[in-house]
Design a protein around this motif. Structure first.
Motif, PDB file in Angstrom:
ATOM      1  N   LYS A 108      10.536 -21.251  -3.246  1.00 32.95           N
ATOM      2  CA  LYS A 108      11.469 -21.908  -4.346  1.00 32.95           C
ATOM      3  C   LYS A 108      12.558 -22.733  -4.262  1.00 32.95           C
ATOM      4  O   LYS A 108      12.669 -23.787  -5.029  1.00 32.95           O
TER       5      LYS A 108
ATOM      6  N   THR B  56      12.147 -25.059  -1.847  1.00 35.66           N
ATOM      7  CA  THR B  56      11.697 -26.374  -1.351  1.00 35.66           C
ATOM      8  C   THR B  56      11.010 -27.032  -2.488  1.00 35.66           C
ATOM      9  O   THR B  56      11.291 -28.285  -2.975  1.00 35.66           O
ATOM     10  N   THR B  57      10.321 -26.433  -3.563  1.00 36.83           N
ATOM     11  CA  THR B  57       9.533 -26.892  -4.477  1.00 36.83           C
ATOM     12  C   THR B  57      10.321 -26.643  -5.896  1.00 36.83           C
ATOM     13  O   THR B  57       9.984 -27.416  -6.810  1.00 36.83           O
ATOM     14  N   GLY B  58      11.114 -25.878  -5.803  1.00 38.93           N
ATOM     15  CA  GLY B  58      11.820 -25.424  -7.451  1.00 38.93           C
ATOM     16  C   GLY B  58      11.162 -24.560  -8.080  1.00 38.93           C
ATOM     17  O   GLY B  58      11.504 -24.192  -9.251  1.00 38.93           O
ATOM     18  N   ILE B  59       9.954 -24.080  -7.626  1.00 40.15           N
ATOM     19  CA  ILE B  59       9.273 -23.295  -8.586  1.00 40.15           C
ATOM     20  C   ILE B  59       8.631 -21.980  -7.759  1.00 40.15           C
ATOM     21  O   ILE B  59       8.814 -22.209  -6.502  1.00 40.15           O
ATOM     22  N   THR B  60       8.365 -21.038  -8.285  1.00 35.33           N
ATOM     23  CA  THR B  60       7.740 -19.687  -7.704  1.00 35.33           C
ATOM     24  C   THR B  60       6.553 -19.780  -7.427  1.00 35.33           C
ATOM     25  O   THR B  60       5.807 -20.580  -7.898  1.00 35.33           O
TER      26      THR B  60
ATOM     27  N   ASN C 197      10.460 -12.580  -9.964  1.00 31.06           N
ATOM     28  CA  ASN C 197      10.753 -14.175 -10.350  1.00 31.06           C
ATOM     29  C   ASN C 197      12.449 -14.037 -10.607  1.00 31.06           C
ATOM     30  O   ASN C 197      13.004 -14.828 -10.223  1.00 31.06           O
TER      31      ASN C 197
ATOM     32  N   LEU D  21      14.405 -14.109  -7.666  1.00 26.22           N
ATOM     33  CA  LEU D  21      14.305 -15.413  -6.965  1.00 26.22           C
ATOM     34  C   LEU D  21      15.160 -16.194  -7.756  1.00 26.22           C
ATOM     35  O   LEU D  21      15.943 -17.138  -7.054  1.00 26.22           O
TER      36      LEU D  21
ATOM     37  N   TYR E 291      16.852 -37.366  -3.157  1.00 24.56           N
ATOM     38  CA  TYR E 291      16.023 -36.174  -2.681  1.00 24.56           C
ATOM     39  C   TYR E 291      14.465 -36.512  -3.143  1.00 24.56           C
ATOM     40  O   TYR E 291      13.563 -36.235  -2.317  1.00 24.56           O
TER      41      TYR E 291
ATOM     42  N   LEU F 181       4.184 -30.453  -6.265  1.00 30.30           N
ATOM     43  CA  LEU F 181       5.028 -30.062  -7.428  1.00 30.30           C
ATOM     44  C   LEU F 181       6.367 -29.676  -6.775  1.00 30.30           C
ATOM     45  O   LEU F 181       6.782 -29.227  -5.851  1.00 30.30           O
ATOM     46  N   PHE F 182       7.307 -30.499  -7.701  1.00 34.08           N
ATOM     47  CA  PHE F 182       8.678 -30.266  -7.315  1.00 34.08           C
ATOM     48  C   PHE F 182       9.680 -30.172  -8.566  1.00 34.08           C
ATOM     49  O   PHE F 182       9.206 -30.843  -9.435  1.00 34.08           O
ATOM     50  N   ARG F 183      10.626 -29.241  -8.519  1.00 35.90           N
ATOM     51  CA  ARG F 183      11.301 -29.285  -9.893  1.00 35.90           C
ATOM     52  C   ARG F 183      12.669 -29.295  -9.670  1.00 35.90           C
ATOM     53  O   ARG F 183      13.292 -28.576  -8.470  1.00 35.90           O
TER      54      ARG F 183
END
Lengths: 183, 570, 148
Positions: free
Chosen positions: A161, A163-167, B420, B423, C126, C145-147
């Motif tokens: 999360k 690193t990518t911002g999502i689970t 989640n 998290l 970034y 994928l990045f958020r």
């Protein structure tokens, strides 16, 4: 009808090299990943030709020494992460040993060239590999955590999360939905 | 009955035939005796002639001979079925012919006879006679025997005849009696039924009038229509105002509905399928009414198909429904408008606010030092306020999103949802060294993103309102309950619920606020102590309500807070 | 990043946002060439031109008049020529579902427009670095994928 593929990049690159080099006319040996030893000196013009051929495949002939070293660092990290048996040493120690430089030097060099730290790069690669294992090999998070040497699934999820911002579950959901919609 | 009469007939038949056969036997006997007499007479005449030789006797003899022949023929005829007698007769015939020979000899002999001749003649005559006599006797005996048998049989039959006749008589009487009884009973039943029918009819008329509906029949074979009295009244007419027919009825139907009704009636007649149908009629007095019809095809006793239908006046119902629908539409439109307003407002307010904040951040970054002391202060205060505004708008936006009408329920693993949330809040959890202990949660049909927000909000709250220097511990427990067992759930709910309890060890709250705590913008602390807008729990409540569940809060100051959520099991 | 420039395009109808964007990149020490388009139509026209230099990263605002971000996203994903472009949705707040939807439609990155300039610089830096990593290390762009 769809078929899902998994790539063995080592074999892939090797085959392409062999393929392209066979017509090249100069005797060579492939020295590990990312290194070709030509048995004789290749004239610049010919090298340009080769560079042009390689370019099509996204293969770049690196010139700069610094860049070469950085590439080596990347390769070793890659090797470490993708290995079936992860070597039980810290990355810093491993790199320093393998490349015969202090970790500090390697670290600075890496940041200068790539604008990112080795640690970040390692994490990036690990997460990337995790994505592959998740999607293509359909491993569970527990299995992936184990394979990549995370202390727990929670730890892996957290880093994923971060690193990518999502689970990881959201990631899987999105890729699955994409495939359904044929993107 | 038939059996008895057949029996009687046969019996009578038997009687007749046995009588006939007895008579027959008598006849034969008589005939045989007659023959014997004639033969004896013949012999007598022959002897007379022999003695007297009177020519007149010849005629007698000839007559007698004729008679005898006739006799024999008659006997032959009568005994043609009796083999024994036939044979005897044949033999007798031979003897008779012999006799005739002798007689003829005697008659034709012209020469006067000597005494010896006469003696001899007489003797031979006598011998033949004797033989004849024997045969005659045998034949008579036979016939007598036969007669006795037949007579016995006859009297037997005669004896039983009365019995048979009595039986026939009695059974006939019995049958007639039974028939009579049955017929009168049936008649009585029918009479009663007719009375009942008349009563029912009256009752029906009354019912129709009170219930404001009418009935009609269409005999599908004869194509005859029948309308009940009230069917006419529904159209505002007097009963039987026009002859019952489809055309007559259709005249009163609203022109726009005419083809629809015709279609349906046709469908009813041809396809046996009937659904209630509503249409308008314009009464004789011009008023508009809504009628609802329904029908069914039944078969009557004669096997004819009858379409039975009812028509009821549903004008009130329709008009009320229309009014309600109209009101609903208005309310919905209103609601939608409000929701859109809320959403757009929150959403559109974000942009200018963001820009304000960004510009301020640049100022603070670059030019803070070129401002006066006051200027710096003001700028920083502006920054604070705008941040506060931002949080408010963010929360409002979240709240309005929880309101959105199109929600998709999906089977979701609540454990994943909880993970989640953990998290998302990972950083704070780590900072505060919080521990979250939870039961294994089930899969449930929920709106995934909303339930996600619910969990996150609750845990975030517990983390935010934790006690200083005490590591927050959040316990999440789940159990299955029946609505009836839980006091807090309104009594008329019958379903099964999952009861999820979020319990923390934070600063808690005074339980007198346990309901207020869910109100929009309601806060129990001022903004300097704890940040927050007071929307979080309102959003939680909205989300739980979207899932047709319940949420309750309980707290104790400095001990902690407990949030109990009920979600339906299905 | 040696002699190479990272080519970046932003499609946003808001003047202030375009200004923030370009200013941020100006202050960042990364070799980038930044272009802006005022709306979806302008963007697609540019991309579809024969000799246009395609961007490495495309920042796409969602709320634009005439052709909004989602429409552009669909069009771009449908065209194989644009396969190599990394698409970053750059937008004001959206609902969770909406964000996930943009990913499913093919966006690689989702960025919620920050309300602090330094934050913006950080984010953009970034993203660019991340993209660079993907570009140079042969990572799978499909899984990118990045958020934020």
């Amino acid at each position: 009808m769809r078929a899902f593929l998994k790539f063995d990049y080592n074999l892939l690159t090797k085959k392409i090299l062999e393929d392209k080099l066979s017509d090249f006319g100069y005797k060579y040996t492939i020295q590990g990943f990312g290194e070709i030893e030509f048995h004789e000196k290749v004239p610049e013009a010919k090298l340009e030709e080769l560079r042009y051929i390689f370019d099509e495949y996204g293969i770049t002939i690196i010139e700069n020494q610094k860049t070469v070293l950085v590439q080596k660092i990347k390769d070793i990290i890659h090797e470490m992460i993708y290995a079936e048996e992860v070597p039980n040493v810290k990355v810093s120690v491993y790199l320093a040993e393998k490349l015969n430089h202090s970790y500090g030097y390697l670290s600075n060099l890496f940041s200068d060239v790539t604008y990112t730290s080795i640690e970040n790069y390692v994490i990036l690669q690990k997460i990337e590999f995790a994505k592959q294992l998740f999607l293509n090999d359909k491993l569970s998070l527990t299995e992936i955590a184990f394979r990549l040497n995370y202390s727990s699934v929670a730890h892996l999820s957290k880093q994923f999360k971060n690193t990518t911002g999502i689970t990881p579950s959201a990631f899987l959901r999105i890729i699955a939905s994409r495939r359904e919609r044929n993107l | 009955m038939i059996f008895v009469s057949a029996l009687t007939y046969r019996h009578v038949d038997l009687l007749i035939s046995s009588s006939k056969s007895v008579a027959h036997s008598y006849k034969v006997t008589v005939e045989i005796e007659q023959l014997y007499t004639n033969i004896k007479d013949l012999e007598l005449e022959r002897r007379n002639y022999l003695l007297v030789k009177n020519k007149n006797l010849i005629q007698n003899i000839a007559d007698l001979k004729k008679e005898i022949t006739k006799n024999i023929i008659r006997i032959e005829f009568l005994t043609k079925d009796n083999l024994k007698q036939k044979l005897l007769l044949k033999k007798l015939e031979v003897l008779v012919n012999e006799k005739f020979k002798i007689v003829d000899e005697t008659v034709n002999h012209d020469v006067p006879l000597t005494v010896d001749d006469i003696e001899g003649n007489l003797l031979s005559g006598k011998m033949v006679m004797d033989k004849i006599k024997i045969f005659i006797r045998i034949m008579l005996a036979n016939e007598k025997k036969l007669l006795t048998e037949r007579t016995a049989k006859n009297s037997n039959i005669t004896d039983t005849t009365p019995a048979i006749i009595y039986i026939t008589l009695f059974s006939t009487i019995a049958i007639i009696t039974m028939a009579f009884v049955k017929i009168s009973r049936d008649l009585e039943e029918m009479r009663q039924k007719n009375e009942q029918l008349a009563l029912n009819n009256e009752s029906n008329h009354l019912t129709e009038q009170i219930g404001d509906f009418g009935t009609w029949y269409l005999n599908l074979e004869t194509n005859e229509y029948t309308f009940s009295e009230n069917e006419y009244r529904l159209l505002g007419l007097k009963p039987y105002a026009f002859e019952a027919s489809l055309e007559g009825f259709l005249k009163y139907i609203h022109p726009d509905d005419l083809s629809y009704v015709k279609d349906i009636i046709l469908k009813m007649i041809t396809k046996d399928k009937v659904v209630p149908f509503t249409y308008r009629v314009i009464r004789a007095d011009g008023s508009l009414r809504y009628l609802r019809g329904n029908g069914k095809i039944v078969a009557n006793k004669s096997g004819e198909k009858i379409l039975i239908g009812t028509t009821s006046d549903v004008t009130d119902e329709v008009l009320t429904n229309q009014a309600i629908e109209e009101r609903n539409r208005e309310l919905e439109a209103n609601n939608k408008e409000l929701q859109t307003f809320n959403y757009v407002a929150s959403h559109d307010l974000q942009e200018p606010l963001r820009k304000i904040q960004t510009f301020i951040s640049r100022l603070v970054d670059k030019d803070l030092d070129s401002l006066s002391e006051n200027g710096k202060q003001y700028l920083l205060r502006i920054q604070d306020s705008s941040q506060r505004m931002r949080v408010l708008i963010d929360d409002l936006l979240k709240f309005s999103r929880a309101n959105k009408t199109e929600q998709i329920f999906e089977k979701t693993d609540l454990n994943e949802v909880l993970d989640n949330s953990k998290l998302e809040l990972a950083q704070i959890i780590e900072e505060k060294k919080a521990k979250i202990i939870n039961d294994k949660l089930p899969n449930l049909n929920v709106i995934p993103f909303q339930v996600q927000q619910l969990f996150t909000n609750l845990i975030s709250n517990s983390l935010k309102y934790s006690q200083e220097n005490v590591a927050p511990i959040i316990a999440i427990n789940i159990s299955k309950v029946d609505a009836s067992e839980e006091d807090s759930i309104p009594v008329n709910e019958k379903n099964k619920y999952y009861k999820i309890i979020f319990k923390d060890n934070g600063i808690g709250f005074d339980s007198e606020y346990s309901e207020k705590i869910f109100l929009l913008f309601n806060r129990l602390h001022n903004k300097d102590e704890y940040s927050g807008t007071g929307i979080g729990l309102a959003i939680c409540k909205k989300i739980v309500e979207n899932h047709k569940g319940f949420i309750f809060a309980d707290g104790e100051i400095n001990k902690g807070a407990t949030f109990t959520i009920y979600l339906p099991q299905d | 990043m040696e002699k190479e420039y990272m080519h970046i395009i932003l499609a946003d109808d808001d003047e202030d946002d375009r200004m923030f964007f370009t200013d941020a990149f100006d202050e960042l020490k990364i070799s980038t060439k930044v272009q802006t388009c005022n709306d979806g139509v302008e963007l697609m026209n540019y991309l579809n031109k024969e000799d246009s230099i395609l961007p490495n990263v495309l920042f796409l605002d969602l709320n634009m008049p005439m052709k909004n971000g989602i429409e552009c996203l669909h069009e771009i994903k449908a065209d194989r020529r644009f396969d190599d472009i990394v698409i970053a949705i750059y937008s004001t707040s959206s609902s969770e579902e909406h964000i996930e939807e943009t990913f499913i439609c093919g966006a690689n990155i989702y960025i919620k427009k920050p309300s602090d300039f330094n934050e913006l610089k950080r984010v953009l830096s970034y993203v660019v670095t991340l993209n660079w990593q993907y570009h140079t290390s042969g990572l799978n762009k499909d899984n990118f994928l990045f958020r934020m």
